[in-house]
Design a protein around this motif. Structure first.
Motif, short mmCIF file in Angstrom:
data_model
loop_
_atom_site.label_atom_id
_atom_site.label_comp_id
_atom_site.label_asym_id
_atom_site.label_seq_id
_atom_site.Cartn_x
_atom_site.Cartn_y
_atom_site.Cartn_z
N LEU A 49 47.56 34.91 27.78
CA LEU A 49 45.99 34.05 27.73
C LEU A 49 44.44 35.08 28.48
O LEU A 49 43.76 34.62 28.03
N GLY A 50 45.29 36.33 28.87
CA GLY A 50 44.41 36.76 29.56
C GLY A 50 44.62 38.56 30.45
O GLY A 50 46.40 37.98 30.54
N THR A 51 43.68 39.30 29.57
CA THR A 51 44.15 40.96 31.24
C THR A 51 43.04 41.64 31.12
O THR A 51 41.91 40.69 30.64
N THR A 52 43.15 42.28 32.50
CA THR A 52 41.97 42.30 33.48
C THR A 52 42.24 44.28 33.72
O THR A 52 43.60 44.14 34.36
N THR A 53 41.51 44.83 32.44
CA THR A 53 41.72 46.36 33.69
C THR A 53 40.73 47.06 34.00
O THR A 53 39.54 47.46 33.39
N LEU A 54 40.78 47.30 35.61
CA LEU A 54 39.76 48.24 35.48
C LEU A 54 38.50 49.13 35.51
O LEU A 54 39.63 50.34 35.37
N GLY A 55 37.44 49.38 34.62
CA GLY A 55 36.83 49.99 35.10
C GLY A 55 36.19 50.94 36.25
O GLY A 55 36.16 52.34 35.12
N SER A 56 36.10 50.65 36.76
CA SER A 56 35.78 50.89 38.17
C SER A 56 36.05 50.10 39.03
O SER A 56 36.64 48.81 39.54
N ALA A 57 36.33 50.95 40.39
CA ALA A 57 36.92 50.62 41.85
C ALA A 57 36.19 48.66 41.77
O ALA A 57 34.59 49.11 41.36
N ASN A 58 36.65 47.87 42.26
CA ASN A 58 35.85 46.87 42.25
C ASN A 58 36.56 45.77 43.88
O ASN A 58 37.97 45.69 43.56
N ALA A 59 36.78 45.54 44.26
CA ALA A 59 36.71 44.44 45.16
C ALA A 59 37.45 43.21 44.88
O ALA A 59 38.28 43.07 45.59
N ASN A 60 37.12 43.02 44.00
CA ASN A 60 37.93 41.59 42.57
C ASN A 60 38.65 42.02 41.78
O ASN A 60 38.18 42.93 40.35
N LEU A 61 39.90 41.70 41.49
CA LEU A 61 40.77 42.10 40.49
C LEU A 61 41.27 41.11 39.68
O LEU A 61 42.11 40.23 40.44
#
Length: 217
Positions: A49-61
């Motif tokens: 249903l969805g995926t996220t890979t961080l391209g830079s540091a972030n407080a929210n994943l």
């Protein structure tokens, strides 16, 4: 094209030919087809249903902009991999739909080199995935795990959303943790999943979260 059967003495294989003609597999073929169909109907496929890979540091994943109804999905499951950015230890937690009221409750157990301890917590602002002994200050310590989200377990009336985490484990520790709990308000649609650290640390570049769902049959 014909082939000699070969062999000698009393054991001689008969000649045989290869053909492109399709043969009827008979009852066995029909039985296999029947089993496959029944299996697919009984165990609906898990959908990405969805995926996220961080391209830079972030407080929210997180995965946002969802609109997934409890009427359509029996349950959801997230799979994640992250680690701490700073040298401070902190709990890693889950929030859904941007909900941060003190309405999460959970219980769980932690296995520390074979010693198991249990705990409970009420009126929390998030669902605990791993405490500070899991999310340690070691910046090389990968934190991996899964968590099931069940918005409406049986569709009979309106039930409270439930959470069931798999064993959350950090790479360089001998600890694991698994928890279950609920959010104390009805939620009928999943719009967002978000992993944060309670000390507001960031998830580093390359951290991933993936969301799957199982449709109701």
């Amino acid at each position: 094209m014909g082939f000699g059967g070969g062999g000698s003495g009393s054991f001689v294989l008969p000649d045989h030919t290869h053909s492109s003609v399709l043969e009827d597999g008979g009852e066995l073929e029909r039985l296999v087809t029947k089993v496959d169909t029944e299996t697919l109907e009984k165990f609906p496929a898990m959908q990405l249903l969805g995926t996220t890979t961080l391209g830079s540091a972030n407080a929210n994943l997180n995965i946002t902009s969802l609109s997934l109804s409890a009427d359509d999905y029996a349950y959801f499951e997230i799979v994640f991999a992250t680690k701490k950015t700073t040298g401070s230890a902190s709990s890693i937690v889950l929030q859904i739909n941007g909900l941060s009221a003190a309405s999460y409750s959970y219980e769980g157990e932690k296995n520390a080199t074979g010693t198991i301890t249990g705990f409970t917590a009420n009126a929390q602002t998030s669902f605990l995935l791993g405490d500070s002994s899991i999310a340690t200050g070691d910046v090389n310590n990968h934190i991996v795990g899964t968590c099931k989200i069940i918005l409406d377990p049986d569709t009979v009336g309106s039930d409270l959303p439930r959470f069931e985490s798999g064993k959350i484990q950090a790479q360089w520790t001998t600890l694991s943790e698994s928890n279950s709990g609920f959010y104390n308000a009805v939620v009928t649609t999943l719009t967002q999943v978000n992993l944060i650290y309670l000390d507001a640390d960031t998830h580093p570049t390359g951290s991933t979260i993936t969301l799957y769902g199982v449709k109701r049959s």
